[in-house]
Design an enzyme around this catalytic site. Sequence first.
Site, short mmCIF file in Angstrom:
data_model
loop_
_atom_site.label_atom_id
_atom_site.label_comp_id
_atom_site.label_asym_id
_atom_site.label_seq_id
_atom_site.Cartn_x
_atom_site.Cartn_y
_atom_site.Cartn_z
N GLU A 81 63.05 3.13 -7.75
CA GLU A 81 63.04 1.73 -8.18
C GLU A 81 62.70 0.80 -7.01
O GLU A 81 63.44 -0.15 -6.71
CB GLU A 81 64.38 1.35 -8.86
CG GLU A 81 64.62 2.16 -10.11
CD GLU A 81 65.74 1.63 -11.01
OE1 GLU A 81 66.43 0.68 -10.63
OE2 GLU A 81 65.89 2.19 -12.11
N GLU A 110 65.08 8.64 -15.26
CA GLU A 110 66.35 7.98 -15.60
C GLU A 110 66.23 7.47 -17.03
O GLU A 110 65.38 6.61 -17.31
CB GLU A 110 66.67 6.83 -14.65
CG GLU A 110 67.08 7.30 -13.27
CD GLU A 110 67.60 6.19 -12.36
OE1 GLU A 110 68.14 5.20 -12.89
OE2 GLU A 110 67.44 6.32 -11.14
O1 AHR Z 1 71.71 5.25 -12.93
C1 AHR Z 1 72.23 4.11 -12.32
C2 AHR Z 1 71.18 3.31 -11.58
O2 AHR Z 1 70.22 2.83 -12.49
C3 AHR Z 1 70.36 4.04 -10.56
O3 AHR Z 1 70.99 4.17 -9.34
C4 AHR Z 1 69.14 3.19 -10.44
O4 AHR Z 1 67.99 3.90 -10.10
C5 AHR Z 1 69.04 2.53 -11.82
O5 AHR Z 1 68.89 1.16 -11.72
#
Ligand code: AHR
Length: 514
Positions: free
Chosen positions: A190, A319
Amino acid sequence: MSGILLALGLSCAAAAAQDAIALQVDTAQPGAKIDRHIFGQFMEQLGTQIYNGVWVGPHSKIPNVHGIRKDVVAALRELHVPDVRWPGGCYADQYHWRDGVGKTRTTRINTSWGDVLDTNAFGTDEYFDFLRQIGAQAYISVNLGSGTVEEAADWLEYMTADKPTTLAKQRAANGHPAPYKVAFLGLGNESWDCGGLMTPTEYTARMRRFARFVNNLNPAEKMAKIAVGPGGPDTDWTDAVMSTWQKRHGWSFDIDGMSLHSYTVFDGWPPHMPSTDFGKKEYAEVLKETLKMNGLLDQQSAEMDKYDPEKKISLVVDEWGTWLAPMPGSNPHFLQQQNSLRDAILAALNLNIFARHADRVRAANIAQMVNVLQAMILTDGPKMLLTPTYHVFKMYVPFQDSTFLPVSYDAGSYTFENFTLPRVDVLAAKTKDGKIAVSLTNIDPDKPAEFTVSLPGVSAGTAHGQVLAAPHVDSVNTFTAPNTVAPKPMTAQVSDGKLTVTLPPASVTVLTVD
Ligand code: AHR
């Protein structure tokens, strides 16, 4: 009336209320391979996931092997976990690997997640020991945000060098003479947000250097480099990454994939949508929201096609899952939520969407594995429970490395107030050992769904599998009632090329035809 319906106390009249759904499985038109890495996990150094959830230390009274919980390992082995992404997440861009190797560990403050003390007792060698115990591959995210190219290159040398370099000897001195295998390498996380608030141009400049110099040094193993992708329907970021890849010169650097992050109902900080005690409205709302994953993958795949029509670069959804309100009384930075029947259905819907995009989506990692967000496992001291999402991942094991089979059916829709959803969802595939596997999700929480499944080439046989249902859409497993949402065996006969099954309301069924 099936035993499942009897068990749930449903009447024949209710079962007969809907016409059978005629489902055709097209065995003659196999599609892409459903890569087992679509079923990957994510384990960030966050809250109670690693410390207490996975790692208790070798001197703990909780049964462990080298400090890693035996109960958690045994449960995860059942999932055939293909890979575990670590150490983050946002945390990856503040992680310094040398803090977590050798006899003396560096204690720091985890400024990503709650400013708690981070002892680094669980580091690189403990991570690989954990992977060995559960039988999974490594997905390492390197620190591109606050670390240097040199630090990341050294970490790769420590992990993968097969020649006696100083760092390989350090690894050997720490008990691991043989190089580790790193299957995936994430180039930051991110980077448009917690990974450094970079613009696409800033990221791709940094990505080029990391992709050029941070290398696997074990020629016997292949490692896929994954660039940071967008966190939603952003095509500028995708264009920047893909055009950088397109313009690369020969051997100078390469990437193999681009990530995509997409959570269901992250409605601000901290999120408000509860994970318990909700009704059919919130059930329909959350599932409606999660189905946007389909359009997002269509959009991102189409954008990537502009640069890469041969689909050499994988889209890696590393994610995904529900991000709901923190449990009352918990530290909001620990991202602890319950996991209900709704999460199970949501997991099945997303896995089906990934499978339908298997020509481009070749890996995904649900967030996260233990005690965080849409977890597989919850722990409380020595106690452990398996969540409804865990059960779906276990039921889906036959789909790992299977071949997608197209299906056709017309089942209509389910509407609650202003939320209209498909009534059912289906995934079919040919398994690695040549069987047909079918997943049938009944989204409708009020009515059962009867299916008549046509299976060309299978005139007779038996389908075995499991059905996951529960008394309510918000049913959860707790430490006092751990089996409220648990799968039950299901068997059905194929005769005259047809399989007839009736699914309970709000349920997931996976059957494999022998
Ligand atoms: O999964 C929690 C967080 O969500 C992670 O650390 C990040 O990559 C995303 O914003």
